[in-house]
Design a protein around this motif. Structure first.
Motif, mmCIF file in Angstrom:
data_model
loop_
_atom_site.group_PDB
_atom_site.id
_atom_site.type_symbol
_atom_site.label_atom_id
_atom_site.label_comp_id
_atom_site.label_asym_id
_atom_site.label_seq_id
_atom_site.Cartn_x
_atom_site.Cartn_y
_atom_site.Cartn_z
ATOM 1 N N LYS A 110 0.804 -1.222 0.000
ATOM 2 C CA LYS A 110 0.000 0.000 0.000
ATOM 3 C C LYS A 110 0.840 1.276 0.000
ATOM 4 C CE LYS A 110 -3.783 2.157 2.557
ATOM 5 N NZ LYS A 110 -4.702 2.029 3.691
ATOM 6 N N HIS A 121 -5.343 0.694 -10.470
ATOM 7 C CA HIS A 121 -4.783 0.151 -9.229
ATOM 8 C C HIS A 121 -5.844 0.050 -8.144
ATOM 9 C CE1 HIS A 121 -4.563 3.911 -6.844
ATOM 10 N NE2 HIS A 121 -4.320 4.498 -8.004
ATOM 11 N N THR A 122 -5.528 -0.761 -7.178
ATOM 12 C CA THR A 122 -6.282 -0.897 -5.941
ATOM 13 C C THR A 122 -5.343 -0.386 -4.845
ATOM 14 O OG1 THR A 122 -5.466 -3.095 -5.325
ATOM 15 C CG2 THR A 122 -7.350 -3.019 -6.850
#
Length: 123
Positions: free
Chosen positions: A68, A85-86
């Motif tokens: 992240k 993206h995530t």
């Protein structure tokens, strides 16, 4: 690179296999100090036993998982490269070129940011 052979041999699409093999070899050449392993059924690179980046394949794209913190730092560049993206990964469509400069910068960021990390994942 031999550690990835079994994973690569399971990829049916020759173009996907070739693309991922090239990306993995490029990382090995650019960052020879990184360890390579298969964990959670995905090829990944580590530095002093901490996670740096991992990959997985899907029908439409190659997933790149740098954690992240790296996604947050590079989200604008990821979008500029044409990738979605995530919070944990971004996707490189199989027919889209790999932005190796982005990949280099993202990996270098993780190596530096996690230099003092004593766990596999960021806390």
């Amino acid at each position: 690179m031999e550690v990835f052979n079994e994973y690569l041999d399971k990829i049916d699409d020759p173009l996907q296999k070739e693309r991922l093999e090239h990306v993995l070899q490029w990382i090995s050449d650019e960052f020879p100090q990184l360890g390579s392993k298969i964990a959670w059924n995905q090829p990944m690179f580590t530095d002093h036993e901490t996670f740096i980046v991992g990959f997985s394949t899907a029908k439409a794209h190659l997933s790149v998982a740098p954690e992240k913190a790296a996604i947050e730092v590079f989200s604008e560049r990821i979008g500029q490269a044409g990738y979605t993206h995530t919070p944990q990964l971004f996707r490189i469509p199989w027919k889209t070129p790999v932005d190796y400069e982005l990949l280099r910068d993202l990996i270098a960021f993780n190596i530096e940011d996690k230099a003092d990390c004593t766990t596999f994942w960021r806390a």
